[in-house]
Design an enzyme around this catalytic site. Sequence first.
Site, PDB file in Angstrom:
ATOM      1  N   GLU A 138      49.634  39.371  42.941  1.00  0.00           N
ATOM      2  CA  GLU A 138      50.438  38.186  43.256  1.00  0.00           C
ATOM      3  C   GLU A 138      51.771  38.566  43.883  1.00  0.00           C
ATOM      4  O   GLU A 138      52.290  37.848  44.740  1.00  0.00           O
ATOM      5  CB  GLU A 138      50.680  37.349  41.990  1.00  0.00           C
ATOM      6  CG  GLU A 138      49.490  36.521  41.542  1.00  0.00           C
ATOM      7  CD  GLU A 138      48.407  37.336  40.855  1.00  0.00           C
ATOM      8  OE1 GLU A 138      48.699  38.476  40.434  1.00  0.00           O
ATOM      9  OE2 GLU A 138      47.275  36.855  40.741  1.00  0.00           O
ATOM     10  N   HIS A 197      45.894  30.705  30.902  1.00  0.00           N
ATOM     11  CA  HIS A 197      45.329  30.043  32.085  1.00  0.00           C
ATOM     12  C   HIS A 197      45.387  28.520  31.961  1.00  0.00           C
ATOM     13  O   HIS A 197      44.581  27.820  32.570  1.00  0.00           O
ATOM     14  CB  HIS A 197      43.868  30.463  32.293  1.00  0.00           C
ATOM     15  CG  HIS A 197      43.679  31.903  32.606  1.00  0.00           C
ATOM     16  ND1 HIS A 197      43.696  32.885  31.648  1.00  0.00           N
ATOM     17  CD2 HIS A 197      43.473  32.548  33.787  1.00  0.00           C
ATOM     18  CE1 HIS A 197      43.499  34.066  32.205  1.00  0.00           C
ATOM     19  NE2 HIS A 197      43.360  33.894  33.509  1.00  0.00           N
TER      20      HIS A 197
END
Lengths: 373, 337
Positions: B70, B139
């Site tokens: 990321e 998540h």
Amino acid sequence: MTIAAITMPKWGLTMTEGKILGWLKEEGDAVGPSDELVEIETTKITNVMEAGEAGTLRRIVAAPGSTLPIGALIAVVAPQEAADGEIDAFVAGFVVPDTTAAEAESEAPAARELAAGDYRLRYLDLGESGVPIVLIHGFGADLNTWMFNQSVLAERQRTIALDLPGHGGSSKALKGPIDGAGLAADIDRALAALDIDRVHLVGHSMGGAIALHFAGWQPARVASLTLLAPAGLGPEINAAFIDGFVRIERRREAQEVLRLLVHDPALVGRTMVEDVLRYKRLDGVSAALSAIAAEWFPGGVQRAGQAEILATLPLPVQLVWGRDDRIIPVAHAAAVAGRVPVHILDSCGHLPHMEKAGEVNRLIARLVGEAAA
Amino acid sequence: MPQKSIRQALNEALAQEMRRDPTIVVIGEDVSGGAGTEGQRDAYGGVLGVTKGLFGEFGEARVIDTPITESAIMGAAAGAAVTGLRPVAELMFSDFFGVCFDQIFNQAAKFRYMFGGKAKTPLVIRTMIGAGRSAAAQHSQSPYGVFTAVPGLKCVVPSNAYDAKGLLIQAIRDDDPVVFCEHKLMYDLRTEVPDEPYTIPFGEANVVRDGDDVTVVALARMVHYANEAAEALEKDGIEIELIDPRTTSPLDEDTILESVERTGRLVIVDEATPRCSIATDIAALVADKAFDALKAPIRRVTAPHTPVPFAPSLEKLYIPSPDKIAAAVREVHGYGK
């Protein structure tokens, strides 16, 4: 003996429910078909519903403040001599017809598209027989402006509403001339695409001026002409409205601008504002409206000068105007007074076909009927 | 008008904008959508199916797959934005912002300021939020409050497909970095969406329903829960005014304040945790600027101050429910009567 159900109406393509604001008649009052019966608020606009039946208002079923789906029973009109027991039984036995429920569920609008020159134009074609009535909306509007009119007129006669170039669901990029003659030529192409020769024309505001251009250009094809608060008869126009409408991006500004259209600002609902914003957000709309405004209302003044054409048209015509119009002054009707029938409506702003829908529908139907006779 | 899902609306927004402007690129993990699988390379359209068809139409120079890193995605995208491209970068789960936050909050958000207004950073970060899938604590979060707290970032939290398309196009055309939060349980939610491109201005709330009794402010999936609560409350004669701010930064303060000035009662519904959150922020705003209008305490219906539980039964309790919203509205509505 007939006991008649008064039910929640369906105004426009997207209405699913309405809220009873207040009753204008009381139980026991005599009512006629065109008597104003009840005020109903939708998320789009508040409107008065006419009784549609003759008799005595025997029962008010829906209390003020209640919200009901379209087709639901809201009142009962029956002869005075009908027994209370019969009215009770009628109310108890009333079933919302399936067709209404199905209609409420169905999201599919019946609007279609046609090709007219370089444009795709959206139109809604309702009703069957007769010389079609063609409805032309004003600056910044679309065919939904006829939500209280088209389905009523179409009960008797084919009625077509269309979106002008740059408007509603039609092509947004303007390609040809956009003055009165240019847009009248677009109407001509749309009629050719629909294979229609003669029409009754109804135009509102800028759409009125376009209809008048068309009638002046091809009078033999126009069976009658109804102009609602039309442009083209005098120089004044509310420049703050035009500029504001072109500029607005946000809800609160839009609400202020749209409230100029009606005699009672409370009529304008959340959905009417949202519909205008959704239209204004589309790519190309700002450019189209700016161009049309610059062509039609340069410097906040109308290109007028059609009064003489109107006064000398060789066909049935009428002019309808709201006394409280804050966009185009009702004084413009004076230019043709005495030469053209003029109907001036009280408690009415720039949207007579919405604010005084019942009356305007009757005026249109009457002129259309006379022209056909 | 055609009905489209949020997934279709986002895909259409990306495709239409990429056709209009060749400087727009998409970058992220498997945004081509099916790398390494058999058959067509964009068969899947990414793990979310949002970028389907873009690789085939625009090619690998504009639809850029990255390694699973990321920090590289956000660093490359921030650099590309400041040097002339308009990247739409995908941070698959917003929970992962921790590994790339320097690139977002200390670089992209600051460029305009650090370079004296001479640089612009037209970067969009698309990212997934929300609990409800039993995807556990790493998540399932909704950290839009964190993005909102950073000056220089704009933050979008759409609740339906119409808004999703108009707000994503607006985000792409915006010259500042925008974090665009998509709720993972809402991709299939359908509504009418125009085929044409359009933009919705930031800082413009949507009034979902009118009412004079209680103002309810809700975001993303909570808009739908609040609407469910409203249907139940309506039967009891309580009408809520439901406001969906659509963007948390900028925030449409006026619409909220004007509504509370009329109703005098406020409930805020937020799927995120309650400390230093949007719900808290809006409560402070109203207490600060509309105190005299309040007839009852402000109530917040939020997740508790805990990580999102993995157990489905606990997760269900964790997320605000229509019942909890209705109960809060009833309490506020009855207060002082």
